[in-house]
Design a protein around this motif. Structure first.
Motif, PDB file in Angstrom:
ATOM      1  N   ILE A 133     -10.438   2.159   2.873  1.00  0.00           N
ATOM      2  CA  ILE A 133      -9.761   2.192   4.164  1.00  0.00           C
ATOM      3  C   ILE A 133      -9.271   0.799   4.594  1.00  0.00           C
ATOM      4  CG2 ILE A 133     -11.891   2.085   5.542  1.00  0.00           C
ATOM      5  CD1 ILE A 133      -8.783   4.245   6.278  1.00  0.00           C
ATOM      6  N   ASP A 134      -9.870  -0.285   4.016  1.00  0.00           N
ATOM      7  CA  ASP A 134      -9.390  -1.641   4.334  1.00  0.00           C
ATOM      8  C   ASP A 134      -7.889  -1.762   4.095  1.00  0.00           C
ATOM      9  OD1 ASP A 134     -12.217  -2.857   4.082  1.00  0.00           O
ATOM     10  OD2 ASP A 134     -11.853  -2.000   2.099  1.00  0.00           O
ATOM     11  N   LEU A 135      -7.414  -0.966   3.143  1.00  0.00           N
ATOM     12  CA  LEU A 135      -6.007  -1.084   2.761  1.00  0.00           C
ATOM     13  C   LEU A 135      -5.072  -0.787   3.940  1.00  0.00           C
ATOM     14  CD1 LEU A 135      -4.505  -1.753   0.128  1.00  0.00           C
ATOM     15  CD2 LEU A 135      -4.478   0.679  -0.402  1.00  0.00           C
ATOM     16  N   ALA A 136      -5.596  -0.038   4.917  1.00  0.00           N
ATOM     17  CA  ALA A 136      -4.779   0.285   6.082  1.00  0.00           C
ATOM     18  C   ALA A 136      -4.344  -0.992   6.807  1.00  0.00           C
ATOM     19  CB  ALA A 136      -5.557   1.199   7.027  1.00  0.00           C
ATOM     20  N   GLY A 137      -5.170  -2.029   6.736  1.00  0.00           N
ATOM     21  CA  GLY A 137      -4.810  -3.284   7.396  1.00  0.00           C
ATOM     22  C   GLY A 137      -3.985  -4.206   6.527  1.00  0.00           C
ATOM     23  N   ALA A 138      -3.862  -3.851   5.251  1.00  0.00           N
ATOM     24  CA  ALA A 138      -3.221  -4.774   4.306  1.00  0.00           C
ATOM     25  C   ALA A 138      -1.749  -5.023   4.623  1.00  0.00           C
ATOM     26  CB  ALA A 138      -3.371  -4.249   2.885  1.00  0.00           C
ATOM     27  N   GLU A 139      -1.049  -3.986   5.115  1.00  0.00           N
ATOM     28  CA  GLU A 139       0.379  -4.157   5.437  1.00  0.00           C
ATOM     29  C   GLU A 139       0.542  -5.360   6.374  1.00  0.00           C
ATOM     30  OE1 GLU A 139       3.222  -2.343   4.677  1.00  0.00           O
ATOM     31  OE2 GLU A 139       2.485  -0.417   3.929  1.00  0.00           O
ATOM     32  N   ILE A 140      -0.394  -5.509   7.309  1.00  0.00           N
ATOM     33  CA  ILE A 140      -0.308  -6.594   8.277  1.00  0.00           C
ATOM     34  C   ILE A 140      -0.862  -7.891   7.691  1.00  0.00           C
ATOM     35  CG2 ILE A 140      -1.164  -7.376  10.539  1.00  0.00           C
ATOM     36  CD1 ILE A 140      -1.118  -4.312  11.275  1.00  0.00           C
ATOM     37  N   GLU A 141      -1.987  -7.787   6.997  1.00  0.00           N
ATOM     38  CA  GLU A 141      -2.579  -9.006   6.425  1.00  0.00           C
ATOM     39  C   GLU A 141      -1.676  -9.641   5.379  1.00  0.00           C
ATOM     40  OE1 GLU A 141      -6.879  -8.962   5.469  1.00  0.00           O
ATOM     41  OE2 GLU A 141      -6.819  -6.987   6.375  1.00  0.00           O
ATOM     42  N   LEU A 142      -0.939  -8.822   4.671  1.00  0.00           N
ATOM     43  CA  LEU A 142      -0.076  -9.356   3.615  1.00  0.00           C
ATOM     44  C   LEU A 142       1.041 -10.224   4.178  1.00  0.00           C
ATOM     45  CD1 LEU A 142       0.339  -6.262   1.242  1.00  0.00           C
ATOM     46  CD2 LEU A 142      -0.670  -8.461   0.640  1.00  0.00           C
ATOM     47  N   VAL A 143       1.450  -9.913   5.405  1.00  0.00           N
ATOM     48  CA  VAL A 143       2.615 -10.592   5.981  1.00  0.00           C
ATOM     49  C   VAL A 143       2.462 -12.107   5.931  1.00  0.00           C
ATOM     50  CG1 VAL A 143       3.898 -10.959   8.137  1.00  0.00           C
ATOM     51  CG2 VAL A 143       3.264  -8.657   7.432  1.00  0.00           C
ATOM     52  N   LEU A 177       5.294  -2.909   3.086  1.00  0.00           N
ATOM     53  CA  LEU A 177       4.963  -3.941   2.087  1.00  0.00           C
ATOM     54  C   LEU A 177       4.162  -3.411   0.900  1.00  0.00           C
ATOM     55  CD1 LEU A 177       4.002  -7.312   3.824  1.00  0.00           C
ATOM     56  CD2 LEU A 177       5.587  -6.944   1.922  1.00  0.00           C
ATOM     57  N   LEU A 178       3.357  -2.389   1.121  1.00  0.00           N
ATOM     58  CA  LEU A 178       2.593  -1.855  -0.009  1.00  0.00           C
ATOM     59  C   LEU A 178       3.542  -1.230  -1.035  1.00  0.00           C
ATOM     60  CD1 LEU A 178      -0.484  -0.297   1.849  1.00  0.00           C
ATOM     61  CD2 LEU A 178      -0.515  -2.248   0.280  1.00  0.00           C
ATOM     62  N   THR A 179       4.487  -0.433  -0.545  1.00  0.00           N
ATOM     63  CA  THR A 179       5.451   0.179  -1.471  1.00  0.00           C
ATOM     64  C   THR A 179       6.332  -0.899  -2.114  1.00  0.00           C
ATOM     65  OG1 THR A 179       5.423   2.248  -0.238  1.00  0.00           O
ATOM     66  CG2 THR A 179       7.327   1.865  -1.647  1.00  0.00           C
TER      67      THR A 179
END
Ligand SMILES: Nc1ncnc2c1ncn2[C@@H]1O[C@H](COP(=O)(O)OP(=O)(O)OP(=O)(O)O)[C@@H](O)[C@H]1O
Ligand SMILES: [Mg+2]
Length: 304
Positions: A133-143, A177-179
């Protein structure tokens, strides 16, 4: 055999034939034939993103079952679950708890993908890099990270893929960003299209995104495969959608249609692919045939 509810599943084979015991036996025979074949191994690892920003079109089902079918034919396959929903991880029976290292740690903390990939129970040659579920935040953290679009590509580059034949990436239903990470890291995009009325809506945007990534971030990218999913041969609409997709995309569309099948939708709740849950079902046979087409097409060979 008792006439249990499974007789009333509404399953249809790709030619519209009912999912009767005889039809299943015939398909089982075909599946056995499939097992005898040896499928060509690609010269180097093929990295395929399964993408469509439309939700519920069969991305995860396609990823999991094509991966299982390829692995059952001697290919060494890694599934990368890039969707915070983690549906592919569930379907492949991944153990997940708060300690599980997932693809999130690979993208955000540079963890080696080899360390977090787990073998899929019951299917030799198949591994899965799970999503948590951490991945849900990844779109934002990746920025805020350096080379934020190329984190997955970096992870693959640091991973010796010479002992793999396929990496299949299950993308989330968005073009975020994930896609984009998936598209930068892969060579091929496979688009599942559901044989329903709104199926083609939003496809233009997906195609434009692929072109954008291709021109700016990954010149080697191309859409190689379109798979028609959840086909219901009893409806004229499904046929119309299939015809329209074929006339638009021609050769990119696999000949195999995946029928709507209750077995396919039941399999994930048993933490299985339909390939292992009910290998003789119409859905399993269709995914086997689709995987065969994918394996042979790249080699320019005739899968017949
Ligand atoms: N051939 C099929 N026959 C019947 N049900 C199917 C079939 N393919 C997929 N489904 C069901 O349709 C639903 C959506 O499929 P799936 O999860 O694969 O789509 P998705 O594109 O990955 O969805 P999301 O966009 O949420 O990630 C699931 O409940 C799945 O079990
Ligand atoms: Mg999904």
């Amino acid at each position: 055999m008792s006439q249990g509810p499974e007789t009333w599943t509404g399953d249809t084979a790709k030619d519209g034939a009912p999912d009767t015991p005889i039809a299943r036996a015939a398909h089982a025979a075909m599946a056995v034939r499939g097992h005898e074949d040896s499928w060509p191994q690609p010269k180097s690892c093929r990295v395929i993103s399964v993408a469509n920003q439309k939700g519920g079109v069969g991305k995860t089902t396609t990823t999991v079952n094509i991966a299982a079918a390829l692995a059952m034919h001697g290919q060494r396959v890694l599934v990368v679950d890039l969707d915070p929903q983690g549906n592919a991880s569930t379907a492949l029976g991944m153990e997940r708890d708060t300690q599980t290292r997932s693809i999130y740690h690979c993208l955000v903390e540079d963890e080696e993908i080899r360390k977090l990939a787990q073998p899929v129970p019951g299917i030799p040659n198949l591994w899965c890099a799970p999503a948590t579920i951490d991945l849900a935040g990844a779109e934002i953290e990746l920025v805020s990270l350096v080379a934020r679009e190329a984190r997955l590509k970096r992870a693959f580059a640091a991973y010796d893929t010479s002992d793999l034949d396929y990496i299949l990436i299950d993308c989330p239903p968005s073009l975020g960003l994930l896609t984009v990470n998936a598209m930068v890291a892969c060579d091929e995009v496979m688009i599942p299209i559901q044989c329903e009325y709104y199926a083609l809506e939003g496809l233009g945007q997906l195609l434009r995104n692929v072109e954008l990534v291709k021109s700016h971030l990954n010149t080697g990218l191309s859409i190689t495969t379109i798979l028609l999913t959840m086909y219901d041969g009893r409806t004229r609409l499904a046929q119309q959608v299939a015809d329209e997709v074929r006339s638009h995309f021609g050769e990119l569309v696999l000949e195999t249609l995946v029928p709507r099948s209750v077995r396919v939708s039941e399999a994930p709740s048993y933490a299985q692919s339909v390939m292992t849950y009910d290998p003789s079902s119409t859905g399993a046979v269709a995914y086997l045939e689709a995987a065969r087409e994918i394996a042979f097409r790249a080699e320019g060979l005739n899968p017949a």
